[in-house]
Design a protein around this motif. Sequence first.
Motif, PDB file in Angstrom:
ATOM      1  N   ALA A 195       8.056  -5.948 -12.073  1.00 59.43           N
ATOM      2  CA  ALA A 195       6.761  -6.203 -12.736  1.00 59.43           C
ATOM      3  C   ALA A 195       5.825  -6.871 -11.745  1.00 59.43           C
ATOM      4  O   ALA A 195       5.221  -7.900 -12.025  1.00 59.43           O
ATOM      5  CB  ALA A 195       6.953  -7.065 -13.973  1.00 59.43           C
ATOM      6  N   ILE A 210       2.030  -3.286  -9.679  1.00 54.91           N
ATOM      7  CA  ILE A 210       2.086  -1.886 -10.123  1.00 54.91           C
ATOM      8  C   ILE A 210       2.962  -1.695 -11.359  1.00 54.91           C
ATOM      9  O   ILE A 210       2.555  -1.044 -12.325  1.00 54.91           O
ATOM     10  CB  ILE A 210       2.531  -0.990  -8.942  1.00 54.91           C
ATOM     11  N   GLY A 211       4.144  -2.291 -11.348  1.00 57.63           N
ATOM     12  CA  GLY A 211       5.016  -2.173 -12.523  1.00 57.63           C
ATOM     13  C   GLY A 211       4.339  -2.748 -13.757  1.00 57.63           C
ATOM     14  O   GLY A 211       4.375  -2.156 -14.846  1.00 57.63           O
ATOM     15  N   ILE A 229      11.621  -4.807 -16.208  1.00 56.70           N
ATOM     16  CA  ILE A 229      12.623  -5.787 -15.748  1.00 56.70           C
ATOM     17  C   ILE A 229      12.085  -6.440 -14.491  1.00 56.70           C
ATOM     18  O   ILE A 229      11.652  -5.742 -13.574  1.00 56.70           O
ATOM     19  CB  ILE A 229      13.949  -5.080 -15.352  1.00 56.70           C
ATOM     20  N   ALA A 284      11.651 -12.024 -10.681  1.00 55.20           N
ATOM     21  CA  ALA A 284      10.937 -13.282 -10.410  1.00 55.20           C
ATOM     22  C   ALA A 284      10.234 -13.859 -11.625  1.00 55.20           C
ATOM     23  O   ALA A 284       9.899 -15.038 -11.655  1.00 55.20           O
ATOM     24  CB  ALA A 284       9.926 -13.057  -9.284  1.00 55.20           C
ATOM     25  N   ARG A 312      -3.233 -14.363  -1.912  1.00 57.59           N
ATOM     26  CA  ARG A 312      -3.846 -13.312  -1.112  1.00 57.59           C
ATOM     27  C   ARG A 312      -5.079 -12.726  -1.816  1.00 57.59           C
ATOM     28  O   ARG A 312      -5.058 -12.494  -3.013  1.00 57.59           O
ATOM     29  CB  ARG A 312      -2.794 -12.192  -1.010  1.00 57.59           C
ATOM     30  N   GLY A 313      -6.138 -12.513  -1.051  1.00 59.18           N
ATOM     31  CA  GLY A 313      -7.297 -11.826  -1.628  1.00 59.18           C
ATOM     32  C   GLY A 313      -7.088 -10.335  -1.457  1.00 59.18           C
ATOM     33  O   GLY A 313      -6.742  -9.872  -0.368  1.00 59.18           O
ATOM     34  N   THR A 342      -8.655  -6.431  -1.782  1.00 58.97           N
ATOM     35  CA  THR A 342      -9.859  -5.636  -1.964  1.00 58.97           C
ATOM     36  C   THR A 342      -9.556  -4.514  -2.937  1.00 58.97           C
ATOM     37  O   THR A 342      -8.686  -3.682  -2.685  1.00 58.97           O
ATOM     38  CB  THR A 342     -10.305  -5.012  -0.627  1.00 58.97           C
ATOM     39  N   ALA A 346      15.545 -11.028 -14.619  1.00 59.03           N
ATOM     40  CA  ALA A 346      16.695 -10.119 -14.603  1.00 59.03           C
ATOM     41  C   ALA A 346      16.631  -9.283 -13.337  1.00 59.03           C
ATOM     42  O   ALA A 346      15.556  -8.804 -12.963  1.00 59.03           O
ATOM     43  CB  ALA A 346      16.674  -9.223 -15.843  1.00 59.03           C
ATOM     44  N   THR A 347      17.777  -9.128 -12.690  1.00 55.90           N
ATOM     45  CA  THR A 347      17.811  -8.394 -11.423  1.00 55.90           C
ATOM     46  C   THR A 347      18.600  -7.109 -11.608  1.00 55.90           C
ATOM     47  O   THR A 347      19.751  -7.148 -12.062  1.00 55.90           O
ATOM     48  CB  THR A 347      18.498  -9.265 -10.342  1.00 55.90           C
ATOM     49  N   VAL A 348      17.969  -5.995 -11.257  1.00 53.10           N
ATOM     50  CA  VAL A 348      18.680  -4.715 -11.354  1.00 53.10           C
ATOM     51  C   VAL A 348      19.775  -4.706 -10.294  1.00 53.10           C
ATOM     52  O   VAL A 348      19.517  -4.985  -9.119  1.00 53.10           O
ATOM     53  CB  VAL A 348      17.715  -3.518 -11.124  1.00 53.10           C
ATOM     54  N   ASP A 368       9.768  -1.648  -7.555  1.00 56.53           N
ATOM     55  CA  ASP A 368      10.350  -2.917  -7.116  1.00 56.53           C
ATOM     56  C   ASP A 368      10.043  -3.222  -5.646  1.00 56.53           C
ATOM     57  O   ASP A 368      10.822  -3.883  -4.972  1.00 56.53           O
ATOM     58  CB  ASP A 368      11.864  -2.941  -7.412  1.00 56.53           C
ATOM     59  N   VAL A 374      -2.437 -14.465   6.508  1.00 53.30           N
ATOM     60  CA  VAL A 374      -3.506 -14.464   5.505  1.00 53.30           C
ATOM     61  C   VAL A 374      -3.798 -15.891   5.070  1.00 53.30           C
ATOM     62  O   VAL A 374      -2.868 -16.677   4.827  1.00 53.30           O
ATOM     63  CB  VAL A 374      -3.095 -13.615   4.272  1.00 53.30           C
ATOM     64  N   TYR A 409       2.967 -12.023   6.725  1.00 52.59           N
ATOM     65  CA  TYR A 409       3.541 -10.785   6.189  1.00 52.59           C
ATOM     66  C   TYR A 409       3.876  -9.856   7.355  1.00 52.59           C
ATOM     67  O   TYR A 409       2.958  -9.319   8.001  1.00 52.59           O
ATOM     68  CB  TYR A 409       2.536 -10.071   5.277  1.00 52.59           C
ATOM     69  N   GLY A 415       4.392   2.609  -6.525  1.00 50.56           N
ATOM     70  CA  GLY A 415       3.940   1.401  -5.823  1.00 50.56           C
ATOM     71  C   GLY A 415       4.446   1.392  -4.398  1.00 50.56           C
ATOM     72  O   GLY A 415       4.701   2.444  -3.795  1.00 50.56           O
ATOM     73  N   ASN A 425      -4.691   0.020  -3.884  1.00 45.77           N
ATOM     74  CA  ASN A 425      -5.632   0.993  -4.468  1.00 45.77           C
ATOM     75  C   ASN A 425      -4.975   2.358  -4.633  1.00 45.77           C
ATOM     76  O   ASN A 425      -5.113   3.009  -5.669  1.00 45.77           O
ATOM     77  CB  ASN A 425      -6.880   1.090  -3.582  1.00 45.77           C
TER      78      ASN A 425
HETATM   79  C1  LIG Z   1      -1.243  -9.013   3.904  1.00 48.36           C
HETATM   80  C2  LIG Z   1      -1.494  -7.943   2.895  1.00 48.36           C
HETATM   81  C3  LIG Z   1      -2.776  -7.701   2.432  1.00 48.36           C
HETATM   82  C4  LIG Z   1      -3.006  -6.651   1.538  1.00 48.36           C
HETATM   83  N1  LIG Z   1      -4.284  -6.423   1.133  1.00 48.36           N
HETATM   84  C5  LIG Z   1      -4.539  -5.362   0.320  1.00 48.36           C
HETATM   85  C6  LIG Z   1      -5.874  -5.078  -0.096  1.00 48.36           C
HETATM   86  O1  LIG Z   1      -6.817  -5.789   0.245  1.00 48.36           O
HETATM   87  N2  LIG Z   1      -6.076  -4.000  -0.905  1.00 48.36           N
HETATM   88  C7  LIG Z   1      -5.056  -3.187  -1.297  1.00 48.36           C
HETATM   89  O2  LIG Z   1      -5.308  -2.184  -1.988  1.00 48.36           O
HETATM   90  N3  LIG Z   1      -3.765  -3.458  -0.944  1.00 48.36           N
HETATM   91  C8  LIG Z   1      -3.488  -4.520  -0.151  1.00 48.36           C
HETATM   92  N4  LIG Z   1      -2.192  -4.808   0.186  1.00 48.36           N
HETATM   93  C9  LIG Z   1      -1.084  -4.002  -0.401  1.00 48.36           C
HETATM   94  C10 LIG Z   1      -0.655  -4.535  -1.783  1.00 48.36           C
HETATM   95  O3  LIG Z   1      -0.420  -5.914  -1.718  1.00 48.36           O
HETATM   96  C11 LIG Z   1       0.612  -3.805  -2.253  1.00 48.36           C
HETATM   97  O4  LIG Z   1       0.383  -2.411  -2.184  1.00 48.36           O
HETATM   98  C12 LIG Z   1       0.979  -4.169  -3.698  1.00 48.36           C
HETATM   99  O5  LIG Z   1       1.133  -5.551  -3.840  1.00 48.36           O
HETATM  100  C13 LIG Z   1       2.284  -3.457  -4.099  1.00 48.36           C
HETATM  101  O6  LIG Z   1       2.651  -3.856  -5.399  1.00 48.36           O
HETATM  102  P1  LIG Z   1       4.057  -3.416  -6.034  1.00 48.36           P
HETATM  103  O7  LIG Z   1       3.965  -3.818  -7.466  1.00 48.36           O
HETATM  104  O8  LIG Z   1       4.357  -2.015  -5.693  1.00 48.36           O
HETATM  105  O9  LIG Z   1       5.168  -4.280  -5.272  1.00 48.36           O
HETATM  106  P2  LIG Z   1       5.470  -5.833  -5.317  1.00 48.36           P
HETATM  107  O10 LIG Z   1       4.229  -6.600  -5.500  1.00 48.36           O
HETATM  108  O11 LIG Z   1       6.284  -6.126  -4.107  1.00 48.36           O
HETATM  109  O12 LIG Z   1       6.363  -6.059  -6.632  1.00 48.36           O
HETATM  110  C14 LIG Z   1       7.724  -5.745  -6.683  1.00 48.36           C
HETATM  111  C15 LIG Z   1       8.329  -6.427  -7.910  1.00 48.36           C
HETATM  112  O13 LIG Z   1       9.690  -6.000  -8.038  1.00 48.36           O
HETATM  113  C16 LIG Z   1      10.492  -7.102  -8.404  1.00 48.36           C
HETATM  114  N5  LIG Z   1      11.869  -6.794  -7.960  1.00 48.36           N
HETATM  115  C17 LIG Z   1      12.291  -6.562  -6.698  1.00 48.36           C
HETATM  116  N6  LIG Z   1      13.612  -6.285  -6.697  1.00 48.36           N
HETATM  117  C18 LIG Z   1      14.016  -6.340  -7.988  1.00 48.36           C
HETATM  118  C19 LIG Z   1      15.268  -6.124  -8.640  1.00 48.36           C
HETATM  119  N7  LIG Z   1      16.403  -5.800  -7.985  1.00 48.36           N
HETATM  120  N8  LIG Z   1      15.321  -6.264  -9.991  1.00 48.36           N
HETATM  121  C20 LIG Z   1      14.203  -6.575 -10.700  1.00 48.36           C
HETATM  122  N9  LIG Z   1      13.002  -6.775 -10.127  1.00 48.36           N
HETATM  123  C21 LIG Z   1      12.916  -6.655  -8.799  1.00 48.36           C
HETATM  124  C22 LIG Z   1       9.859  -8.290  -7.695  1.00 48.36           C
HETATM  125  O14 LIG Z   1      10.163  -9.512  -8.355  1.00 48.36           O
HETATM  126  C23 LIG Z   1       8.363  -7.958  -7.823  1.00 48.36           C
HETATM  127  O15 LIG Z   1       7.789  -8.484  -8.977  1.00 48.36           O
HETATM  128  C24 LIG Z   1      -1.939  -5.851   1.074  1.00 48.36           C
HETATM  129  C25 LIG Z   1      -0.634  -6.109   1.531  1.00 48.36           C
HETATM  130  C26 LIG Z   1      -0.406  -7.136   2.428  1.00 48.36           C
HETATM  131  C27 LIG Z   1       1.000  -7.392   2.911  1.00 48.36           C
END
Ligand SMILES: Cc1cc2nc3c(=O)[nH]c(=O)nc-3n(C[C@H](O)[C@H](O)[C@H](O)COP(=O)(O)OP(=O)(O)OC[C@H]3O[C@@H](n4cnc5c(N)ncnc54)[C@H](O)[C@@H]3O)c2cc1C
Length: 407
Positions: free
Chosen positions: A11, A14-15, A33, A36, A49-50, A52, A133-135, A167, A192, A271, A290, A305
Amino acid sequence: MADYDVLIAGAGLIGASLGCALGQDGKARVAVIDAALPVLQNHPSFDDRGLTLSLSSRRILSALGLWDGGLSCTASPIRRIRVTDRGQPGCIRFDAAELGLEAFGHVVSARNLGQALMDKLRGTKDVEVLAPATVSAVRSLRSGIEVSCEQGDTPRKVTARLLVAADGANSPVRAMLGIPVEEKDYVQTAIVANVEVAESEPETAHERFTEDGPLALLPLGGVRHVLVLTVARQEAERFMALPDAELLCHLEARTGGRLGRFTRIGARRAYPLKLIRPSEQIRDRCVLLGDSAHAIHPNGAQGLNLCLRDMAELAGLLRQQLQAGGDPGDRELLDRYLNARLPDQRWVVGFSDLLTRIFYNRDPVKIVLRNAGMILLDLAPSLKRVFALRATGIRGRQPAMVRAALN
Ligand SMILES: Cc1cc2nc3c(=O)[nH]c(=O)nc-3n(C[C@H](O)[C@H](O)[C@H](O)COP(=O)(O)OP(=O)(O)OC[C@H]3O[C@@H](n4cnc5c(N)ncnc54)[C@H](O)[C@@H]3O)c2cc1C
C-alpha cells in the motif's frame, strides 16, 4: 470461492491508489496488504520527498476525489521549467502559458499524498487493509492465487482471483513469482532535502547539469524548494555527512548563483539509483504494478506519474470486468492492460535512461554537443512543445480515468 476479487500486495502510493480506485463503486472485494502500515509516521514510501505530479496525475487524483479542496491546497504549481548546464551558455526554457497550460504540474510531498490516500482507503468500506502484514509466499491455484502472510506473529493465508504486486522496486512478490529482472545500477545516489533559496524565480523548476551530476530544484512556494542532488555513489556518504553550511556553499558553487541564494537546508535522505525492469509484468493471475513493474531514475520526475497512468488503466479495465460479473484474473484482460500501457512505459523508461546518458557525462566533446542541442531545442518551439506535452503525460492515448477528468 476466493476471499477477494483483487488482492494488492503493498500500500505504497500505487497500491493505495489502486485500492481507492477499485473501492469507488462497491463492485469489488478488495484487500490491500502492507508491511509498514498502519503507522504512517515512519512509512518508507510516505516520506518528506517532494514529488512532481504531472497533469495526467492531477487528473487521476481528481478522479479519485483527492485533488480539489484536498491535495490542491498544499500543492505548488510549476509554471516554468529551466534546464541549464554549468559553465555553458545553453538553456532550455519552458513556459506553461506559452503552451496554453495553467501549469506543467504540481509539487506535493509524498507524506501528504500518502496521508490523503490512506484517509480515503480507510473510508472505503469495500477495501480491507491487512496491516502490518508481510507477504511471505505466493502459490497458484486452479482458479485463483493463494498468498501467505505474516500478520504480527500470526501466519495467515488468503486467496484472490487476481494478485497485484505493488510492493516497490525490490518487489518481494516479483521474486516469489520467479520473474527475472534486468537491473542497471547508475552508481549514483539522489540526495533529497528541503532547502530555502532566496531570490529564486517563483513557480519555476530547475534542472541543472554539472560535471558532478544533475541537480533539480522544485518549487514548494516562496523561498521553499525541494532539492534533488545527484552524486556519484562513492561520494554519497561524504555529502550526507557534510555540515549544512558547507553543503550550502557547495550548492552555491554548483549552481553558480543562477538559481538564487541557498540559505537553509533541512534533513537529507539518500536514494541509490537503479533502473529495474522485469522480464514479464504478467503471470497467471498476477500483475506487477508501480515500481515493481519499472523503477526508473528520478531525473525526469516521471516514475510515479507513469505508475499512476498504469494504475488508472488497470483500475478502469478491472472495474468494467467486475461490473459485468467477469473474472479479474482473466489473462485476456491482463494482456489488454499491458498492450495499452507498453508504448507509454517504453517511451518514459527509455527517455529517462537516455537523459542519464546525455546529462551525466564528463566528456568535453559530448558536453559541447549537448549544449548545442540545448540551444537548438530552445529555438524550436514546436519541438519544445512536443517534449513539454509528453512530460505532462497528456499526449497520446489516455487511460479512461484521465479522459473522464477532462470532461
Ligand atoms: C529520489 C526520488 C525522487 C522521485 N521523484 C519523483 C517525482 O518527482 N515524480 C515522480 O513521478 N516520481 C518520482 N519518484 C518515483 C516515485 O517515488 C516512485 O515511482 C513511487 O514512489 C513508487 O510507488 P510504489 O507504490 O510503486 O512503491 P513503494 O512506494 O516502494 O511502495 C511499496 C509498498 O510495498 C510494501 N511492501 C514491500 N514488501 C512487502 C511485503 N513483502 N509485504 C507487504 N507489503 C510490502 C511497502 O511497505 C510499501 O508500502 C522519485 C523517486 C525517488 C527515489
